[in-house]
Design a protein around this motif. Structure first.
Motif, short mmCIF file in Angstrom:
data_model
loop_
_atom_site.label_atom_id
_atom_site.label_comp_id
_atom_site.label_asym_id
_atom_site.label_seq_id
_atom_site.Cartn_x
_atom_site.Cartn_y
_atom_site.Cartn_z
N THR A 28 -4.23 -14.80 -22.04
CA THR A 28 -3.11 -14.87 -20.92
C THR A 28 -3.87 -15.31 -19.74
N ASN A 29 -5.21 -15.61 -19.81
CA ASN A 29 -5.94 -15.87 -18.54
C ASN A 29 -5.32 -14.92 -17.44
N SER A 30 -5.40 -13.44 -17.46
CA SER A 30 -4.96 -12.65 -16.65
C SER A 30 -6.26 -11.58 -16.64
N ILE A 31 -6.03 -10.70 -15.53
CA ILE A 31 -6.82 -9.57 -15.29
C ILE A 31 -5.90 -8.16 -15.00
N THR A 32 -6.47 -7.24 -15.90
CA THR A 32 -5.45 -5.80 -15.89
C THR A 32 -6.46 -4.88 -15.17
N LEU A 33 -5.80 -4.20 -14.21
CA LEU A 33 -6.46 -3.28 -13.18
C LEU A 33 -5.68 -2.05 -13.35
N SER A 34 -6.20 -0.71 -13.12
CA SER A 34 -5.78 0.53 -13.06
C SER A 34 -5.74 1.14 -11.76
N GLY A 35 -4.64 1.36 -11.19
CA GLY A 35 -4.46 2.03 -9.81
C GLY A 35 -4.14 3.51 -10.10
N ARG A 36 -5.17 4.31 -10.34
CA ARG A 36 -5.01 5.69 -10.39
C ARG A 36 -3.87 6.38 -9.22
N HIS A 37 -4.22 5.95 -7.85
CA HIS A 37 -3.46 6.79 -6.91
C HIS A 37 -1.84 6.09 -6.76
N GLN A 38 -1.30 5.00 -7.70
CA GLN A 38 -0.26 4.72 -7.77
C GLN A 38 0.35 4.59 -9.03
N ASP A 39 -0.46 5.36 -9.92
CA ASP A 39 0.04 5.67 -11.31
C ASP A 39 0.33 4.26 -12.07
N MET B 6 0.64 -1.35 0.03
CA MET B 6 -0.07 0.16 -0.01
C MET B 6 0.96 1.20 -0.03
N GLU B 7 1.94 1.11 0.42
CA GLU B 7 2.83 2.42 0.69
C GLU B 7 3.77 2.73 -0.54
N ASP B 8 3.67 1.79 -1.50
CA ASP B 8 4.38 2.06 -2.70
C ASP B 8 3.96 2.99 -3.67
N GLY B 9 4.77 3.55 -4.61
CA GLY B 9 4.27 4.20 -6.05
C GLY B 9 3.33 5.21 -5.35
N LYS B 10 3.54 6.13 -4.49
CA LYS B 10 2.62 7.06 -4.09
C LYS B 10 2.17 8.26 -5.08
N SER B 11 1.01 8.51 -5.71
CA SER B 11 0.95 9.71 -6.47
C SER B 11 0.30 10.98 -5.60
N GLU B 12 0.22 12.09 -5.95
CA GLU B 12 -0.20 13.15 -5.37
C GLU B 12 -1.62 12.81 -4.74
N ASN B 13 -2.47 12.05 -5.53
CA ASN B 13 -3.49 11.63 -4.82
C ASN B 13 -3.93 10.45 -3.86
N TRP B 14 -2.72 9.85 -3.45
CA TRP B 14 -2.76 8.60 -2.46
C TRP B 14 -3.36 9.16 -1.26
N THR B 15 -4.05 8.32 -0.82
CA THR B 15 -4.45 8.33 0.74
C THR B 15 -4.41 7.11 1.25
N GLU B 16 -4.25 7.06 2.67
CA GLU B 16 -4.41 5.92 3.31
C GLU B 16 -5.42 4.92 3.06
N TYR B 17 -6.74 5.52 3.10
CA TYR B 17 -7.84 4.63 2.56
C TYR B 17 -7.94 4.25 1.23
N ASP B 18 -7.67 5.28 0.36
CA ASP B 18 -7.73 4.80 -1.07
C ASP B 18 -6.48 4.92 -1.82
N TRP B 19 -5.58 3.91 -1.27
CA TRP B 19 -4.43 3.92 -1.68
C TRP B 19 -4.04 3.41 -3.44
N PHE B 20 -5.13 2.62 -3.76
CA PHE B 20 -4.79 2.19 -5.16
C PHE B 20 -5.70 2.90 -5.95
#
Length: 648
Positions: free
Chosen positions: A319-330, A294-308
């Motif tokens: 590829t039997n895989s799931i792609t996700l977009s974490g705005r608050h870790q860029d 949770m503490e890695d890759g912090k962007s300006e918008n990162w918060t403790e409760y909305d970290w990803f």
């Protein structure tokens, strides 16, 4: 003897006291004679409406025409009639030109329920129904658009390169879930507040959010499977609610961006579930706290409760895989569907710990840029990664932040090599548009076919005439823009600009090959779960104040599956809802917070909010409750009698 008399006297005294207390209690309970107001759900309402959907006695010369049959989709109608023999009717909804005219042929039958889509507002629409030698011209009158409906400020269309598909928008600020044609005319909209993704399932039905919140600011109770008429076929309820995105798996199950509101860390938007489409059961889940730090890759918008802040979900069958977009870790991440193990990360590796560096790619080729605060990550049929790069700050180092007036939003496509762990930028659009195309939040990209894409910069925000880095609801915006561009072979063939912000855009046809209407009862599946209790106590609830003495917008209503308690409460107040039944009462705490789903946030109250309080809704689900309950409100130890009861 004296002791015996004393004991009897004490016993009699206890009985008298108990009788008095019981009389007081039952006198108080007797005032709870008003049943809580019941709201009618869309599913319940449509069952009543369908009682009038009769074909008996109606012919093509005198059809039963019902405009807005489910009362939430005003630019639609049902045309109902019977024929002696099986025929396959063709309908034509006449538009202003060939790009705004719609035609569809239905399966053969003797009883016909023909859904009519794409009517113009405030118009006597011409609709042609034909089969064999029969051709019937109908006039279907619609009402005007709502006064607050938002119309395009600019539409540019190269019609020779376009068809008659529509552009479906979902709002993020003001506006409606709606569809515009290539002329910029509104041809469909919903009157309910359906947010987030809008797309078609493999059966041709739409999937949209419900209109009901489970938690602020935007976590919805689940999803509706519906058609364009607004008929709901299935309502799926989710204990953790739904936000941002879903994806239909090859199995028919749904991957849904959800939450675990009961997790010990108090976090949100870091939980993915797979929902069984038949039962609504959660058959699989992925907690991103088990995958990332949770503490890695912090962007300006990162918060403790909305970290990803996950804002997209995409499954890649190859590829039997799931792609996700974490705005608050860029960060765009890819995980194995079966194991949940991390496969790779796309983004600037700055601020990431050494354990994760092996998951990042090395850029190759020229003109490469990372994405920032991205949305709508997907895998194309060619295996490329297609992303809406919002472009916030363009750095994780504060001293190197790029200001909003120098930023830009773009659609970007990357080619990745997971063996060599290299990444190459192979396509982009938006950079040359500069800050006029800069959206600091939301927005979308769509893949139509190879070299045919949509780039939607839906969150352009201005404050005092200057670009802003803040979402519309946070920064005092005085102007909003949503700019949607369709490109074919790198040429702009369509552009629609709206004076609002929109979350996503999908280009879809009005009618599908398997389009039809089914007169059947809607299913309600899944569960909102059991609402967490503060306490369960034995005894009576004794109140000495009436709810009329609590003069802060208090109300109680009952929905199909939950109780909704609403009031204006002040910061620091200890607030509880008490449900009394049979010498026992359940205590439900109301957290006075702008973000009541987590205790980790720092609330900032305005002067007015500090003085007058904020309106909070408390949802108490039916699950785990049974019987008739008297309802009380407790504020800082004072108990108010609402004089109402509810059957759960």
């Amino acid at each position: 003897m004296k002791n015996k008399k004393k004991i009897i006297l004490i016993a009699l005294l206890i009985v008298v006291v108990l009788v008095v207390v019981l009389l007081l209690v039952f006198n108080r309970l007797a005032t709870n004679t008003l049943e809580v107001e019941q709201t009618i759900s869309l599913v319940e309402k449509q069952g009543d409406l369908e009682d009038n959907f009769t074909s008996e006695g109606y012919t093509i010369d005198n059809p039963n025409i019902i405009v807005n049959p489910y009362e939430i989709s005003p630019l639609t109608a049902l045309v109902i009639f019977e024929t002696d023999e099986e025929v396959s009717p063709t309908i034509t909804v006449v538009g202003k030109d060939e790009h705004s005219t719609f035609t569809h042929t239905f399966d053969a039958n003797t009883v016909h329920y023909l859904p009519i889509y794409g009517l113009y507002a405030d118009t006597s629409n011409e609709v042609i129904v034909s089969y064999g030698d029969v051709e019937k011209r109908l006039e279907i009158k619609t009402e005007a658009l709502p006064d607050d409906f938002i119309m395009p400020t600019s539409v540019e269309a190269q019609k020779s390169m376009l068809d008659n598909e529509l552009y479906f928008f979902t709002p993020s600020s003001s506006g409606y879930t709606c569809a515009y044609d290539v002329n910029g005319d509104v041809r469909w909209y919903l009157t309910i507040n359906a947010l987030w993704e809008i797309n078609r399932l493999s059966n041709g039905h739409l999937m949209v959010s419900t209109e009901r919140l489970v938690n602020s600011p935007y976590y919805m109770s689940g999803l509706y499977e519906m058609d364009l008429l607004g008929k709901i076929y299935t309502e799926i309820s989710l204990e953790g609610g739904y936000h941002h995105d879903y994806f239909e798996l090859p199995s028919g199950n749904l991957l849904v961006a959800s939450n675990d509101f009961n997790n010990n860390d108090g976090t949100v938007e870091d939980y993915i579930v797979e929902v069984n489409r038949d039962t609504g059961d959660i058959v699989k889940y992925w907690d991103l706290k088990d995958i990332l730090n949770m503490e890695d890759g912090k962007s300006e918008n990162w918060t403790e409760y909305d970290w990803f802040h996950n804002n997209s979900v995409w499954y890649d069958e190859a590829t039997n895989s799931i792609t996700l977009s974490g705005r608050h870790q860029d960060a765009v991440i890819n995980i194995d569907y079966d194991t949940g193990e991390l496969n790779w990360i796309i983004g600037d590796p700055t601020n990431w710990s050494s354990d994760y560096q092996k998951y990042f790619f090395t850029p190759v080729g020229s003109d490469f840029e990372w994405q920032w605060s991205q949305h709508a990550a997907m895998i194309t049929p060619e295996g490329y990664v297609f992303i809406l790069d919002n472009g916030n700050n363009k750095s994780k180092i504060e001293s190197e932040y790029v200001p909003a007036e120098d930023s830009y939003t773009r659609g970007v496509m990357y080619k990745i090599d997971t063996d060599a762990m290299t990444i190459e930028q192979i396509w982009e659009y938006g950079k040359t548009r500069g800050s006029e195309f800069y959206s600091p939040y939301i927005s979308d990209v769509d893949y139509i076919e190879q070299d045919h894409y949509i780039v939607h910069s839906g969150g352009i925000v201005y404050v005092d005439g200057k670009n802003s880095n803040e979402p519309a609801g946070l920064g005092g915006a005085d102007a909003l823009v949503s700019d949607t561009v369709e490109l074919l072979d790198d040429e702009v063939i369509f552009e629609l600009v709206l004076p609002t912000n929109n979350y996503r855009v999908e280009k879809m046809s009005l009618y599908q090959e398997n389009e039809g209407f089914q007169l059947k009862e809607a299913k309600r599946i899944g569960s909102l779960g059991e609402t967490e209790k503060e306490d369960t106590k034995l005894g009576f609830v004794i109140s000495n104040k009436d709810i009329s003495e609590f003069d802060r917008d208090f109300s109680v209503t009952k929905e199909i599956d939950r109780l909704v308690v609403s009031g204006r409460f002040k910061r620091g107040e200890d607030v509880n809802v008490l449900l009394y039944n049979g010498m026992k009462y359940e205590v439900y705490h109301i957290q006075v917070s702008k973000k009541p789903y987590t205790a980790l946030c720092l609330d900032i109250f305005t002067e007015d909010e500090t003085e007058n309080g904020i309106v909070i809704n408390k949802y108490i689900n039916d699950e785990g409750l049974s019987g008739r309950y008297s309802i009380y409100l407790e504020v800082d130890g004072t108990i108010y009698d609402t004089n109402q009861y509810v059957d759960m």
